[in-house]
Design a protein around this motif. Sequence first.
Motif, PDB file in Angstrom:
ATOM      1  N   GLU A 201      57.726  55.305  55.409  1.00 14.48           N
ATOM      2  CA  GLU A 201      56.926  54.590  54.415  1.00 14.48           C
ATOM      3  C   GLU A 201      55.692  54.042  55.115  1.00 14.48           C
ATOM      4  O   GLU A 201      55.777  53.455  56.201  1.00 14.48           O
TER       5      GLU A 201
ATOM      6  N   LYS B 259      52.118  51.669  55.108  1.00 11.99           N
ATOM      7  CA  LYS B 259      51.636  50.395  54.581  1.00 11.99           C
ATOM      8  C   LYS B 259      50.896  50.670  53.276  1.00 11.99           C
ATOM      9  O   LYS B 259      50.368  51.766  53.074  1.00 11.99           O
ATOM     10  N   PRO B 260      50.867  49.682  52.373  1.00 11.86           N
ATOM     11  CA  PRO B 260      50.239  49.896  51.068  1.00 11.86           C
ATOM     12  C   PRO B 260      48.824  50.491  51.169  1.00 11.86           C
ATOM     13  O   PRO B 260      47.997  50.025  51.960  1.00 11.86           O
TER      14      PRO B 260
ATOM     15  N   PHE C 231      48.634  55.942  52.536  1.00 10.17           N
ATOM     16  CA  PHE C 231      49.187  57.302  52.479  1.00 10.17           C
ATOM     17  C   PHE C 231      48.089  58.356  52.615  1.00 10.17           C
ATOM     18  O   PHE C 231      48.259  59.349  53.325  1.00 10.17           O
TER      19      PHE C 231
ATOM     20  N   GLN D 230      55.288  63.190  48.740  1.00  4.51           N
ATOM     21  CA  GLN D 230      55.089  61.771  48.468  1.00  4.51           C
ATOM     22  C   GLN D 230      55.875  61.390  47.224  1.00  4.51           C
ATOM     23  O   GLN D 230      55.778  62.058  46.190  1.00  4.51           O
ATOM     24  N   LYS D 231      56.656  60.308  47.326  1.00  2.00           N
ATOM     25  CA  LYS D 231      57.360  59.798  46.155  1.00  2.00           C
ATOM     26  C   LYS D 231      56.300  59.210  45.229  1.00  2.00           C
ATOM     27  O   LYS D 231      55.519  58.345  45.645  1.00  2.00           O
TER      28      LYS D 231
ATOM     29  N   GLY E 131      53.871  57.258  42.971  1.00  2.00           N
ATOM     30  CA  GLY E 131      53.624  55.837  42.776  1.00  2.00           C
ATOM     31  C   GLY E 131      53.980  54.959  43.963  1.00  2.00           C
ATOM     32  O   GLY E 131      54.017  53.736  43.832  1.00  2.00           O
ATOM     33  N   THR E 132      54.280  55.570  45.122  1.00  2.00           N
ATOM     34  CA  THR E 132      54.656  54.784  46.305  1.00  2.00           C
ATOM     35  C   THR E 132      53.882  55.293  47.522  1.00  2.00           C
ATOM     36  O   THR E 132      53.137  56.267  47.444  1.00  2.00           O
ATOM     37  N   ASP E 133      54.095  54.638  48.634  1.00  2.00           N
ATOM     38  CA  ASP E 133      53.559  55.095  49.921  1.00  2.00           C
ATOM     39  C   ASP E 133      54.677  55.656  50.794  1.00  2.00           C
ATOM     40  O   ASP E 133      54.573  55.689  52.010  1.00  2.00           O
ATOM     41  N   GLU E 134      55.756  56.102  50.157  1.00  2.00           N
ATOM     42  CA  GLU E 134      56.881  56.718  50.857  1.00  2.00           C
ATOM     43  C   GLU E 134      56.691  58.226  50.889  1.00  2.00           C
ATOM     44  O   GLU E 134      56.201  58.821  49.924  1.00  2.00           O
TER      45      GLU E 134
END
Length: 109
Positions: A19, A21-22, A25, A50-51, A53-56
């Motif tokens: 993951e 940091k906000p 990505f 990339q998941k 809506g996330t930074d994962e």
Amino acid sequence: MSEFLDFLKHKYAYVAIGEFKPGRFAEAQRLYEKAVSSYKQGFQGAFLLQKPGTDEGIAIIMWEKIEDMEANKNEIYQKVLEEMGPLFVNPPKTDFYEVCNEIDGFSEE
């Protein structure tokens, strides 16, 4: 016979799950593409997932042999690792997997 033996050869996948940091990505993606573009010997392809809506994300790099990844550690690779490290929330989980089965998608040819 050689086609059959080639069929028995398995690729290997280097998998990193992490993951960022906000909002980081996109920067990590740029660095990933830079590193992957430098790979040559034994490199079989790569995916960056990339998941939504996330930074994962999950990075998958395919190799003919595990040793090929070591052979591709060059200056670009080292520089990218240094730049990418601070972008992670925590260090990614990494491991190698043997590709046991590969199934192509449907084609209307």
